[in-house]
Design an enzyme around this catalytic site. Structure first.
Site, PDB file in Angstrom:
ATOM      1  N   ASN A 283      41.826  32.682  37.899  1.00  0.00           N
ATOM      2  CA  ASN A 283      40.837  33.725  37.522  1.00  0.00           C
ATOM      3  C   ASN A 283      40.076  33.014  36.345  1.00  0.00           C
ATOM      4  OD1 ASN A 283      40.273  36.665  36.177  1.00  0.00           O
ATOM      5  ND2 ASN A 283      41.257  35.188  34.331  1.00  0.00           N
TER       6      ASN A 283
ATOM      7  N   TYR B 258      25.678  30.054  38.359  1.00  0.00           N
ATOM      8  CA  TYR B 258      26.681  30.868  38.432  1.00  0.00           C
ATOM      9  C   TYR B 258      27.142  31.334  39.757  1.00  0.00           C
ATOM     10  CZ  TYR B 258      30.223  34.520  37.664  1.00  0.00           C
ATOM     11  OH  TYR B 258      31.315  35.401  37.781  1.00  0.00           O
TER      12      TYR B 258
ATOM     13  N   SER C 264      33.426  36.529  43.235  1.00  0.00           N
ATOM     14  CA  SER C 264      32.225  37.615  42.604  1.00  0.00           C
ATOM     15  C   SER C 264      31.417  37.979  43.894  1.00  0.00           C
ATOM     16  CB  SER C 264      31.646  36.867  41.620  1.00  0.00           C
ATOM     17  OG  SER C 264      30.472  37.688  41.062  1.00  0.00           O
TER      18      SER C 264
ATOM     19  N   THR D 184      34.059  43.212  30.399  1.00  0.00           N
ATOM     20  CA  THR D 184      34.995  42.312  29.795  1.00  0.00           C
ATOM     21  C   THR D 184      34.250  41.700  28.747  1.00  0.00           C
ATOM     22  OG1 THR D 184      34.634  40.552  31.384  1.00  0.00           O
ATOM     23  CG2 THR D 184      36.350  42.156  31.744  1.00  0.00           C
TER      24      THR D 184
ATOM     25  N   LEU E 217      30.124  44.378  38.706  1.00  0.00           N
ATOM     26  CA  LEU E 217      30.301  44.553  37.410  1.00  0.00           C
ATOM     27  C   LEU E 217      31.567  45.198  36.755  1.00  0.00           C
ATOM     28  CD1 LEU E 217      27.212  46.806  36.547  1.00  0.00           C
ATOM     29  CD2 LEU E 217      27.249  44.388  35.896  1.00  0.00           C
ATOM     30  N   VAL E 218      32.167  44.201  35.696  1.00  0.00           N
ATOM     31  CA  VAL E 218      33.602  44.496  34.974  1.00  0.00           C
ATOM     32  C   VAL E 218      33.158  44.341  33.656  1.00  0.00           C
ATOM     33  CG1 VAL E 218      35.822  43.911  34.928  1.00  0.00           C
ATOM     34  CG2 VAL E 218      34.612  43.637  37.007  1.00  0.00           C
TER      35      VAL E 218
ATOM     36  N   GLY F 162      39.902  39.880  29.436  1.00  0.00           N
ATOM     37  CA  GLY F 162      39.509  40.581  30.797  1.00  0.00           C
ATOM     38  C   GLY F 162      40.423  40.546  32.093  1.00  0.00           C
TER      39      GLY F 162
ATOM     40  N   VAL G 234      41.496  24.434  32.129  1.00  0.00           N
ATOM     41  CA  VAL G 234      41.539  23.865  33.409  1.00  0.00           C
ATOM     42  C   VAL G 234      40.677  23.061  33.811  1.00  0.00           C
ATOM     43  CG1 VAL G 234      42.337  26.454  34.325  1.00  0.00           C
ATOM     44  CG2 VAL G 234      39.917  25.887  34.269  1.00  0.00           C
TER      45      VAL G 234
HETATM   46  P1  NDP Z   1      36.417  36.938  30.007  1.00  0.00           P
HETATM   47  O1  NDP Z   1      35.494  36.093  29.313  1.00  0.00           O
HETATM   48  O2  NDP Z   1      36.712  38.235  29.471  1.00  0.00           O
HETATM   49  O3  NDP Z   1      37.649  36.153  30.358  1.00  0.00           O
HETATM   50  C1  NDP Z   1      37.644  34.779  30.881  1.00  0.00           C
HETATM   51  C2  NDP Z   1      39.044  34.207  30.763  1.00  0.00           C
HETATM   52  O4  NDP Z   1      38.729  32.880  31.509  1.00  0.00           O
HETATM   53  C3  NDP Z   1      39.298  33.975  29.331  1.00  0.00           C
HETATM   54  O5  NDP Z   1      40.498  34.003  29.229  1.00  0.00           O
HETATM   55  C4  NDP Z   1      38.722  32.472  29.067  1.00  0.00           C
HETATM   56  O6  NDP Z   1      39.516  31.724  27.892  1.00  0.00           O
HETATM   57  C5  NDP Z   1      39.251  31.775  30.247  1.00  0.00           C
HETATM   58  N1  NDP Z   1      38.676  30.499  30.614  1.00  0.00           N
HETATM   59  C6  NDP Z   1      37.183  30.285  30.565  1.00  0.00           C
HETATM   60  N2  NDP Z   1      36.985  28.984  30.614  1.00  0.00           N
HETATM   61  C7  NDP Z   1      38.175  28.282  30.642  1.00  0.00           C
HETATM   62  C8  NDP Z   1      38.894  26.929  30.763  1.00  0.00           C
HETATM   63  N3  NDP Z   1      37.917  26.005  30.997  1.00  0.00           N
HETATM   64  N4  NDP Z   1      40.191  26.955  30.805  1.00  0.00           N
HETATM   65  C9  NDP Z   1      41.115  27.860  30.847  1.00  0.00           C
HETATM   66  N5  NDP Z   1      40.769  29.126  30.710  1.00  0.00           N
HETATM   67  C10 NDP Z   1      39.392  29.375  30.679  1.00  0.00           C
HETATM   68  O7  NDP Z   1      35.861  37.418  31.530  1.00  0.00           O
HETATM   69  P2  NDP Z   1      36.285  38.063  32.990  1.00  0.00           P
HETATM   70  O8  NDP Z   1      37.621  38.498  32.578  1.00  0.00           O
HETATM   71  O9  NDP Z   1      35.356  38.998  33.145  1.00  0.00           O
HETATM   72  O10 NDP Z   1      36.303  36.694  33.951  1.00  0.00           O
HETATM   73  C11 NDP Z   1      37.485  36.326  34.724  1.00  0.00           C
HETATM   74  C12 NDP Z   1      36.957  36.086  36.136  1.00  0.00           C
HETATM   75  O11 NDP Z   1      36.330  36.977  36.718  1.00  0.00           O
HETATM   76  C13 NDP Z   1      35.853  34.959  35.859  1.00  0.00           C
HETATM   77  O12 NDP Z   1      36.128  33.787  37.116  1.00  0.00           O
HETATM   78  C14 NDP Z   1      34.557  35.584  36.405  1.00  0.00           C
HETATM   79  O13 NDP Z   1      33.700  34.795  36.935  1.00  0.00           O
HETATM   80  C15 NDP Z   1      35.101  36.658  37.322  1.00  0.00           C
HETATM   81  N6  NDP Z   1      34.187  37.806  37.266  1.00  0.00           N
HETATM   82  C16 NDP Z   1      34.036  38.563  36.383  1.00  0.00           C
HETATM   83  C17 NDP Z   1      33.043  39.576  36.386  1.00  0.00           C
HETATM   84  C18 NDP Z   1      32.713  40.444  35.348  1.00  0.00           C
HETATM   85  O14 NDP Z   1      31.659  41.310  35.627  1.00  0.00           O
HETATM   86  N7  NDP Z   1      33.197  40.587  34.368  1.00  0.00           N
HETATM   87  C19 NDP Z   1      32.755  39.868  38.127  1.00  0.00           C
HETATM   88  C20 NDP Z   1      33.169  39.097  39.028  1.00  0.00           C
HETATM   89  C21 NDP Z   1      33.965  37.856  38.635  1.00  0.00           C
HETATM   90  P3  NDP Z   1      38.617  31.555  26.681  1.00  0.00           P
HETATM   91  O15 NDP Z   1      38.675  32.861  25.906  1.00  0.00           O
HETATM   92  O16 NDP Z   1      39.459  30.549  25.990  1.00  0.00           O
HETATM   93  O17 NDP Z   1      37.368  31.027  27.082  1.00  0.00           O
HETATM   94  C1  8X3 Z   2      30.055  38.678  37.709  1.00  0.00           C
HETATM   95  C2  8X3 Z   2      29.340  39.771  38.157  1.00  0.00           C
HETATM   96  O1  8X3 Z   2      27.048  40.299  39.029  1.00  0.00           O
HETATM   97  O2  8X3 Z   2      27.431  39.810  36.718  1.00  0.00           O
HETATM   98  O3  8X3 Z   2      30.558  37.751  38.619  1.00  0.00           O
HETATM   99  O4  8X3 Z   2      27.458  38.070  38.469  1.00  0.00           O
HETATM  100  S1  8X3 Z   2      27.857  39.382  38.129  1.00  0.00           S
END
Ligand code: NDP
Ligand code: 8X3
Length: 256
Positions: free
Chosen positions: A90, A156, A143, A191, A188-189, A15, A64
């Protein structure tokens, strides 16, 4: 002498984190440390970045939430990787969409341990060096969920509200230095986020992005790069990035 900036990205295996790795590596002037907990995905991404990226790439494999392992990983960096210039906090996740009175204790703990305590651990490990060197940039991925609760978002949303407060607190605590601190708040992204939230129910995850063109990880990586490349006297403190037709965490106009 290598004048490239060193960027460390947590959760780089998917993502937004993966998109940030691709984005920074594609620019001249950045060496990238990709971190995550899936060694095969890290190795695949490392190979890809080495093929098409401009700078150096290395990997660190850790969760992490495991503070001791994270400490050892950062301590293991050789001298020519140790001075991290940009930390992109992230790694994070949402689990479940149940009402607060019916949520899973395990899901709550995982979100709090990852989104809040994991981010804090990385900050604690990396920022002292930035303060000592009087340079650096912390980019936290918050977020829109941190701005206001939405139905079922409870814990969350609270973790992302904490990311906002911790980002603001850090900015205050390093204000005497040239270290910059940014909170990027995506809407909304599309991923793996919703697949994880719904514990692998991919049909339910797909519905989240129906009837609206969602953001991509690359859209968010663009914002991170913009913040990192802003002139040294410019601190992008906070950016809310929504999909067009999304007005807030809970107001989304869908065309079907
Ligand atoms: P993804 O699920 O695609 O990516 C999340 C990443 O975080 C993965 O690489 C995952 O690895 C890693 N991760 C999760 N838990 C851990 C951990 N304990 N230690 C190390 N790595 C970890 O989601 P996104 O790219 O969308 O999410 C990235 C960030 O963006 C998050 O913080 C999310 O809250 C935030 N976000 C996302 C939005 C969305 O709509 N998608 C909107 C707003 C914010 P693994 O595969 O091993 O779990
Ligand atoms: C991810 C965006 O609106 O699904 O943080 O919570 S939302």
């Amino acid at each position: 002498m290598n004048t490239s900036k060193i960027v460390l990205i947590t959760g780089a295996t998917s993502g937004i984190g993966r998109a940030c790795a691709m984005k920074f590596a594609s620019q001249p002037g950045y060496d990238v440390i990709i971190t995550g907990r899936k060694p095969e995905l890290l190795a695949d991404l490392e190979a890809e970045l080495k093929k098409c990226g401009k700078g150096r790439v290395t990997t660190l494999c850790f969760d992490v939430r495991e503070r001791g392992v994270a400490f050892e990983a950062i301590a293991s960096l050789p001298a020519d990787w140790a001075e991290i210039d940009v930390l992109i906090n992230n790694a994070g996740l949402a689990l479940g969409l149940e009402p607060e009175y019916d949520g899973s204790y395990l899901d709550w703990d995982t979100m709090i341990d990852t989104n809040i305590k994991g981010l804090l651990t990385m900050t604690r490990l990396v920022v002292p060096g930035m303060v000592e060197r009087n340079r650096g940039h912390v980019i936290n991925i918050g977020s829109v969920a941190g701005d206001a609760a939405y139905a079922g978002g409870n814990v969350y949303c609270a973790t992302k509200a904490a990311v906002k407060t911790l980002t603001d607190g850090l900015r205050i605590d390093v204000a005497h230095t040239a270290v910059r601190v940014t909170n990027i708040k995506p809407g909304l992204v599309e991923t793996n986020f919703s697949n994880t939230r719904f514990h692998g129910d991919n049909a339910r995850a797909d519905k989240v992005y129906q009837g609206i063109e969602p953001l991509t990880g690359d859209d968010i990586a663009d914002v991170a790069l913009y913040a990192a490349q802003a002139p040294a006297h410019v601190q992008i403190a906070e950016v809310l990035v929504l999909a067009t037709h999304q007005a807030s965490g809970s107001v989304i106009h869908r065309n079907s």
